[in-house]
Design a protein around this motif. Structure first.
Motif, short mmCIF file in Angstrom:
data_model
loop_
_atom_site.label_atom_id
_atom_site.label_comp_id
_atom_site.label_asym_id
_atom_site.label_seq_id
_atom_site.Cartn_x
_atom_site.Cartn_y
_atom_site.Cartn_z
N TRP A 165 12.87 -22.00 -8.15
CA TRP A 165 13.07 -22.03 -9.61
C TRP A 165 11.76 -22.36 -10.31
N PHE A 166 11.05 -23.35 -9.80
CA PHE A 166 9.78 -23.74 -10.41
C PHE A 166 8.78 -22.59 -10.37
N CYS A 167 8.69 -21.95 -9.21
CA CYS A 167 7.71 -20.85 -9.08
C CYS A 167 8.07 -19.69 -10.01
N ASN A 168 9.36 -19.39 -10.11
CA ASN A 168 9.78 -18.27 -10.97
C ASN A 168 9.56 -18.57 -12.45
N THR A 169 9.97 -19.78 -12.87
CA THR A 169 9.98 -20.08 -14.30
C THR A 169 8.64 -20.62 -14.81
N ASP A 172 5.66 -17.79 -12.77
CA ASP A 172 5.94 -16.35 -12.73
C ASP A 172 5.62 -15.77 -11.35
N HIS A 173 6.12 -16.46 -10.33
CA HIS A 173 5.81 -16.08 -8.95
C HIS A 173 7.12 -16.05 -8.15
N ASP A 174 7.38 -14.97 -7.44
CA ASP A 174 8.59 -14.79 -6.64
C ASP A 174 8.32 -15.18 -5.19
N VAL A 175 8.74 -16.38 -4.81
CA VAL A 175 8.50 -16.86 -3.44
C VAL A 175 9.23 -15.99 -2.43
N LYS A 176 10.43 -15.57 -2.76
CA LYS A 176 11.23 -14.77 -1.82
C LYS A 176 10.51 -13.49 -1.44
N LEU A 177 9.78 -12.92 -2.36
CA LEU A 177 9.07 -11.66 -2.12
C LEU A 177 7.64 -11.89 -1.64
N LEU A 178 6.96 -12.87 -2.21
CA LEU A 178 5.51 -13.00 -2.00
C LEU A 178 5.10 -14.19 -1.14
N GLY A 179 6.03 -15.09 -0.85
CA GLY A 179 5.66 -16.29 -0.13
C GLY A 179 5.14 -17.35 -1.08
N PRO A 181 2.89 -19.65 -3.45
CA PRO A 181 1.75 -19.36 -4.32
C PRO A 181 0.53 -20.16 -3.88
N GLN A 182 -0.62 -19.82 -4.41
CA GLN A 182 -1.85 -20.52 -4.05
C GLN A 182 -1.79 -22.00 -4.40
N LEU A 206 9.67 -26.16 4.34
CA LEU A 206 9.37 -25.26 3.22
C LEU A 206 7.88 -25.01 3.05
N GLY A 207 7.09 -25.53 3.96
CA GLY A 207 5.65 -25.27 3.91
C GLY A 207 4.89 -26.13 2.93
N LEU A 208 5.52 -27.19 2.42
CA LEU A 208 4.85 -28.05 1.45
C LEU A 208 4.23 -29.28 2.09
#
Length: 487
Positions: A165-169, A172-179, A181-182, A206-208
């Motif tokens: 949700w945070f990445c999308n809103t 503007d990054h789609d984790v499901k599609l792109l993995g 973000p930087q 979750l890679g964090l």
């Protein structure tokens, strides 16, 4: 050569064999309950020796009768009797009788909850149960949920939803599609220093990483300090970090403390952060007519973890995960032609795999469906109230006794305490408390918990069994004092 009567079918002989197996197993299990002890007392070494005589996979099977006899001799006498009033160690409940029957039904039916054509009536029941549970927790009409294996999986889902949700809103990054973000190494998750370890485990998966989890100090009553939390968020923002979520705990594992969800919600609104409630323990309070106000603000959370195999007294495993806004389940949705075809869903066939991290999943909703209807609100409320009243009673008894030290007044049904005396050093008192717990297990068949508070060894009661009476708690205090040798 395979034997006949392998499965339960419409065949009369199969039915008779099933009934025979169930009856014999039920009688064998019931006969193993010979006294009130929670545990037989055997040590790990003794159990290992007992098991050694049994090869896992003999060349030829020894048959059901022989296996049942081995179970009768080796397994059943040494199972932990969680229904015993002498079992008070963990968030590990005695399963109510009605729920044992539901386990038999769901195991026999063996429905798989990923697609409608593998679980037709089971799917519709789970959907209906989830909808009614959303109402019970006062969630909005756009909420939704899914049954899970328990708190760890539900917390993983909540933090996953928060991240995506945070990445999308915000990015503007789609984790499901792109993995990821930087900026992923700047993400921050905030939770109390006494929250469940599954928060860190989720961050790892979750890679964090563990370092993304900021453990917020607690107040004297073991609740997240919201003033310090707010300062930490502001400092992190000034340092270029990205606050993603706050994980509030509704019933910490050791203390049963409940974080201030109302204030946490206000902080999340102020900074644009996701609020997840780990209510694996305390979620059962919603059924209490006396204590439900303790979690009245749970509906403010974006996601919620609920466990039914704790305060609800259902068999392991049975949990659920809820979202205030069901559209966030889209972060998990992926269609496969062989499983959850979009054309079927457009025609009204519900495939629950789209909301779950699991594919194959048990029909655990049946346990809630049967239990709630069997007992009703009044009985369930009385059952939960009894456990909280017992915890308050035990707290008063040990808090007023100079031979004991108590951490905090219980908010749910857990009490952390220890035998204490100024005649000995802290290290010596630690050793005595460890010895007391071991002797209770192996000599008396009484099982209580152990934890660490402020660097010292403490004992712990988690009271989930409504059959526990004050006399059992009085007896425990007396036994502990006898074993201390310094009463």
């Amino acid at each position: 050569m395979l034997q006949n009567n392998l499965f339960l079918t419409s065949n009369v002989d199969d039915k008779n064999k099933f009934i025979d197996y169930v009856n014999r197993a039920a009688n064998t299990i019931a006969d193993s309950y010979t006294d009130s002890r929670a545990y037989s007392g055997l040590t790990p070494q003794e159990l290992k020796e007992l098991i050694k005589e049994t090869p896992l996979l003999p060349e030829s099977g020894i048959g059901f009768d022989s296996v049942l006899e081995k179970v009768k001799r080796i397994v059943l006498p040494n199972l932990l009797k969680v229904s015993s009033t002498d079992y008070m160690a963990h968030l590990h409940s005695p399963p109510l009788m009605e729920s044992l029957i539901s386990e038999l039904i769901l195991a026999t039916g063996n429905q798989s909850m990923d697609s409608w054509d593998q679980a037709p009536i089971a799917t519709e029941i789970e959907v209906d149960v989830i909808n009614q549970l959303c109402e019970i927790y006062n969630l909005p009409k756009d909420s939704d949920g899914i049954f899970t294996s328990g708190g760890t999986q539900s917390n993983l889902m909540g933090i996953t939803m928060a991240r995506d949700w945070f990445c999308n809103t915000k990015l503007d990054h789609d984790v499901k599609l792109l993995g990821l973000p930087q900026e992923y190494n700047k993400f921050r998750l905030y939770t109390s220093e006494v929250s469940h370890f599954s928060v860190e485990k989720s961050a790892h998966l979750l890679g964090l990483g563990y370092n993304s989890v900021i453990k917020v100090p607690v107040t004297n009553d073991q609740k997240m300090n919201t003033e310090i939390l707010r300062d930490l968020i502001i400092k992190d923002l000034e340092s270029g970090f990205l606050p993603v979520a706050i994980i509030g705990t509704v019933g910490t594992t050791d203390y049963g403390s409940i974080d201030d969800l109302e204030t946490l919600s206000e902080i999340c609104q102020e900074f644009g952060i996701w609020l997840h409630a780990d209510a694996a323990y305390g979620s059962g309070l919603i059924l209490s007519q006396t204590y439900k106000e303790k979690i009245s603000h749970i509906s403010k959370c974006d996601s919620i973890t609920v466990d039914f195999h704790k305060m609800f007294l259902l068999p392991i495993s049975c949990g659920a995960f809820f979202l205030k806004d069901k559209t966030n389940f889209s972060h998990l949705t992926l269609h496969a032609d062989y499983l959850n075809r979009e054309e079927d869903e457009e025609e009204g066939y519900t495939n629950l795999v789209g909301k779950s991290m699991q594919t194959t999943r048990r029909f655990d909703a049946l346990k809630v469906w049967m239990l709630f209807q069997s007992l009703g609100k009044k009985s369930l409320s009385d059952t939960i109230d009894k456990t909280l009243n017992n915890a308050n009673y035990f707290y008063k008894m040990v808090d007023s006794n100079p031979n004991f030290q108590v951490v905090t007044k219980p908010e749910i049904s857990s009490v952390v305490f220890r035998y204490s005396t100024n005649k000995l050093s802290d290290d010596q008192v630690d050793t005595i408390n460890k010895r007391i717990r071991r002797e209770l297990i192996h000599r008396d068949g009484i099982v209580i918990g152990q934890t660490i508070f402020d660097g010292r060894v403490f004992l712990k009661l988690t009271l989930l069994n409504p059959l526990v009476e004050h006399k059992h708690l009085d007896n425990l205090i007396n036994v502990i004092l006898e074993k201390s040798n310094y009463n």
